[in-house]
Design an enzyme around this catalytic site. Structure first.
Site, PDB file in Angstrom:
ATOM      1  N   GLY A  10      -2.028  -4.112  -4.271  1.00 43.84           N
ATOM      2  CA  GLY A  10      -0.749  -4.599  -3.769  1.00 43.84           C
ATOM      3  C   GLY A  10      -0.914  -5.397  -2.497  1.00 43.84           C
ATOM      4  N   ASN A  11       0.196  -5.682  -1.839  1.00 46.50           N
ATOM      5  CA  ASN A  11       0.152  -6.404  -0.566  1.00 46.50           C
ATOM      6  C   ASN A  11       1.260  -5.899   0.350  1.00 46.50           C
ATOM      7  OD1 ASN A  11       2.601  -8.280  -0.799  1.00 46.50           O
ATOM      8  ND2 ASN A  11       1.508  -8.678  -2.715  1.00 46.50           N
ATOM      9  N   SER A  12       1.288  -6.399   1.574  1.00 45.28           N
ATOM     10  CA  SER A  12       2.164  -5.847   2.618  1.00 45.28           C
ATOM     11  C   SER A  12       3.557  -6.457   2.672  1.00 45.28           C
ATOM     12  CB  SER A  12       1.515  -6.035   3.997  1.00 45.28           C
ATOM     13  OG  SER A  12       0.225  -5.509   4.001  1.00 45.28           O
ATOM     14  N   SER A  13       3.933  -7.261   1.691  1.00 47.06           N
ATOM     15  CA  SER A  13       5.253  -7.896   1.770  1.00 47.06           C
ATOM     16  C   SER A  13       6.362  -6.860   1.608  1.00 47.06           C
ATOM     17  CB  SER A  13       5.388  -8.963   0.685  1.00 47.06           C
ATOM     18  OG  SER A  13       6.671  -9.537   0.748  1.00 47.06           O
TER      19      SER A  13
END
Ligand code: CTP
Ligand code: CA
Length: 233
Positions: free
Chosen positions: A33-36
């Site tokens: 995943g990512n931090s958005s």
């Protein structure tokens, strides 16, 4: 609200916005995943709604309290599902804003069972990844493309590097507008003020916008409203 009411310049316009960050499954309990957070996309949706637009918000893993009322919501947690959700709705949209952080790579295979350590060795698995389709570039090139297609580019590095990469990306993607913002070192993610360089499809800088994510949303929609007004229909 210190900003006051926005103009009603999007009355009757259909605006499709993506928000959040996709999660690409590795096995039944793990993902890349990512931090958005999805905040910028949700602020864009609220602002477009307040300007009279009919808004559809395509969400990837956004916390429910962030999601504004009065917009249609579609859940699309992976890059593949987001691609489908956007493609299906392209023909009906006047504006597409890709504010979501879409994974560029996903695990080439999803394990059916939870991946386990080998009790007899210290070996670690090597993950094979594959590319995901570029939703924004695909939408910009589609025959039934919305009149205004907008991307967001999060770049790491110092200010000149961020802008240079953003200009190059704008030319490559085929979007009408690209909002380039610096991330990393505490910038960009979550409830923090941002600075966004707005470039057009030729990579020319149109504006520099600083402020809260709502203020960025307002300034960006000012540009989008003007662009729509210059187009026929
Ligand atoms: N985007 C997309 N589909 C992808 C990847 C990105 O639609 N598979 C969109 C994002 O939603 C964003 C824009 O493309 O609006 C720019 O994303 P960014 O990650 O900055 O660009 P990339 O082309 O993926 O380049 P990079 O290799 O720097 O990540
Ligand atoms: Ca990317």
């Amino acid at each position: 609200d210190a900003l006051g009411a926005p103009p009603r310049d999007l009355e009757g316009r259909r605006v499709l916005i993506t928000a959040g960050g996709t999660r690409e499954p590795l096995d039944p309990v793990r993902f890349l995943g990512n931090s958005s957070s999805g905040r910028q996309g949700c602020e864009l949706a609220a602002e477009a709604r307040d300007r009279g637009a009919q808004v559809t918000l395509v969400l990837a893993n956004v916390e429910p309290p962030l999601v504004p009322a009065g917009v249609a919501v579609v859940q699309a947690p992976t890059a593949a599902l987001m691609g489908e959700a956007v493609t299906e709705r392209l023909a009906g949209a006047d504006v597409l804003i890709m504010a979501a952080a879409v994974a560029d790579f996903r695990p080439a295979r999803v394990a059916e069972e939870k991946i386990r350590k080998d009790p007899d060795s210290d070996a670690a698995p090597v993950l094979e990844l594959e590319r995901t389709p570029d939703i924004l570039a695909g939408a910009a090139a589609a025959p039934d493309r919305p009149r205004v297609v907008v991307g967001f580019a999060a770049q790491t590095g110092d200010a000149p590097a961020v802008l240079a990469a953003g200009r190059e990306k704008a030319r490559r993607k085929g979007a009408d507008l690209l909002a380039v913002n610096a991330v990393g070192g505490g910038r960009g993610f979550g409830d923090v003020p941002t600075t966004v360089h707005l470039v057009d499809g030729r990579g020319e800088q149109l504006d520099v916008i600083s402020g809260t994510k709502r203020e960025v949303a307002r300034a960006l929609l000012d540009h989008i409203g003007r662009l729509l007004a210059t187009m026929a229909g």
